[in-house]
Enzyme design. Structure first.
Site, PDB file in Angstrom:
ATOM      1  NE  ARG A   1       0.816   1.158  12.403  1.00 54.26           N
ATOM      2  CZ  ARG A   1       0.632   0.724  11.427  1.00 54.26           C
ATOM      3  NH1 ARG A   1       0.250   1.947  10.238  1.00 54.26           N
ATOM      4  NH2 ARG A   1       0.797  -0.212  10.667  1.00 54.26           N
TER       5      ARG A   1
ATOM      6  CD  GLN B   1      -5.552   2.885  13.753  1.00 50.09           C
ATOM      7  OE1 GLN B   1      -5.258   3.897  13.279  1.00 50.09           O
ATOM      8  NE2 GLN B   1      -5.850   1.801  13.057  1.00 50.09           N
TER       9      GLN B   1
ATOM     10  CG  ASN C   1      -0.123  -0.214   2.442  1.00 48.76           C
ATOM     11  OD1 ASN C   1       1.034   0.278   2.752  1.00 48.76           O
ATOM     12  ND2 ASN C   1      -1.169  -0.536   3.560  1.00 48.76           N
TER      13      ASN C   1
ATOM     14  CG  HIS D   1      -5.252   3.172   9.593  1.00 51.37           C
ATOM     15  ND1 HIS D   1      -4.591   2.628  10.472  1.00 51.37           N
ATOM     16  CD2 HIS D   1      -4.564   3.533   8.436  1.00 51.37           C
ATOM     17  CE1 HIS D   1      -3.452   2.354   9.911  1.00 51.37           C
ATOM     18  NE2 HIS D   1      -3.453   2.821   8.685  1.00 51.37           N
TER      19      HIS D   1
END
Length: 365
Positions: free
Chosen positions: A259, A288, A120, A312
């Site tokens: 992060r 998260q 990604n 996210h």
């Protein structure tokens, strides 16, 4: 035959609408039939919090655990101690900081922790550039004004700038950081800087037109925009706190798609409130999913803008999901076949030791 525990977020109606939304409990990375045809058992859940969670119940006899950075099943030392049959933990995506890596090296003789490196990086790099432009051009308050039915150009133009002739720097210049700099080159920034423990090759620096700054404080003081593209580990946790943010230019913009725990959320919110930061944007939170009262959901600068936070999602584009689903399957094939011919760049820890320097220049403890 092995038991595979897969932790994903619930897609609901969206998973039905879009069958290529692979990172959901409904679509299961597209691997259920493939695993079951080989005689393996697949257990999929989104329930990952607390000792009574489905995750905790199922990990005790799981041979393989797969989770994502977007809905991470945190593999703490305590949880790893319960996972008596665990052999491999796979991140469907990039980033294995949800695993206690030191504990993983000691678990069951040393479990393998692997991720789908590169899956990604393009998606995240694009999101970084988008977020920088969203903040610098003051897009969110302008759009919210239109939604309200208002029209006041002066109210939003007073905090709108060009990216051209600004100094932009990345913390870390790995696969994502380098791509960010390459994508920023056409914007004719004043300078493109990077801070990293190892330099790019001279020919790459020349091609991009970027410069390394070896001292972190000097790096911060020079940047109008800072983008965080480093992994989370002991040396980066809380790296952006009140002290370091105050070393940045007053009114600088900060972007974080790395992060959430790399920043101290309360300090970022306060820096926005005072105007020390003109804006903060990105898509990473800790924990998260982010709780409803997380301060970075609503933090604003003195003019009521400066927040470009989203869930996210930077690495979860449909294109990225297809890449990390395919990469996860390849890792599982390598494991279950017994070949263990993993791509070296996918390995984080292996056979009881670190296989990468991405999480700091560390040796096992």
């Amino acid at each position: 035959m092995g038991k595979v525990l897969l932790v994903l977020y619930d897609g609901g109606e969206h998973a039905k609408d879009q069958p290529r939304l692979l990172g959901t409990t409904e679509n299961e990375l597209g691997i259920r039939k493939w695993l079951e045809d080989q005689g393996h058992t697949l257990v999929t859940t989104s329930d990952k919090e607390g000792e009574n969670s489905k995750f905790d119940q199922e990990l005790v006899d799981a041979e393989v655990i797969i989770t994502t950075p977007f809905h991470p099943g945190y593999l703490t030392a305590e949880r790893l101690a319960k996972a008596k049959k665990l052999k491999i933990a796979v991140t469907a995506g990039i980033g294995s900081d949800h695993v206690d890596l030191n504990a993983a090296n000691k678990t069951n003789g040393g479990i393998t922790v692997a991720e789908v490196t590169g899956s990604n990086v393009v998606s995240v790099a694009e999101h970084v550039v988008m977020t920088i432009l969203t903040l610098v051009r003051n897009f969110v308050p302008a759009h919210e004004q239109i939604e309200r039915g208002d029209w006041n150009v002066a109210a939003v133009a007073k905090n709108e700038y060009d990216l051209e002739n600004k100094v932009v720097g990345t913390v870390a210049v790995g696969r994502i950081g380098e791509r960010v700099l390459r994508r920023l080159k056409p914007f004719d920034c004043k300078e493109l800087l990077y801070f990293d423990y190892q330099p790019l090759k001279p020919e790459v620096e020349k091609e991009i037109g970027c410069r390394r700054v070896e001292d972190f404080d000097e790096f911060l003081a020079q940047c109008d925009v800072v983008t965080i593209n480093c992994p989370l580990h002991e040396k980066t946790r809380g790296l952006f706190n009140k002290e370091t943010i105050n070393k940045m230019k007053k009114g600088a913009w900060l972007v974080n798609t790395a992060r959430g725990a790399i920043v101290v959320k309360e300090d970022v919110a306060e820096a926005l409130r005072t105007g020390q930061l003109n804006g903060y944007g990105g898509d990473v939170w800790f924990p998260q999913p982010a709780p409803g009262d997380h301060p970075l959901r609503t933090a604003k600068n003195p003019w009521g803008g400066g927040n470009a936070m989203v869930p996210h999602m930077s690495g979860t584009s449909i294109d990225a999901q297809e890449r990390y689903a395919a990469g996860t399957k390849a890792i599982l094939e390598s494991y279950f076949s017994g070949r263990e011919d993993y791509r070296p760049e996918d390995l984080i820890v292996h056979k009881g030791d670190y296989a990468t320097k991405a999480y700091g220049q560390r040796e096992k403890k």
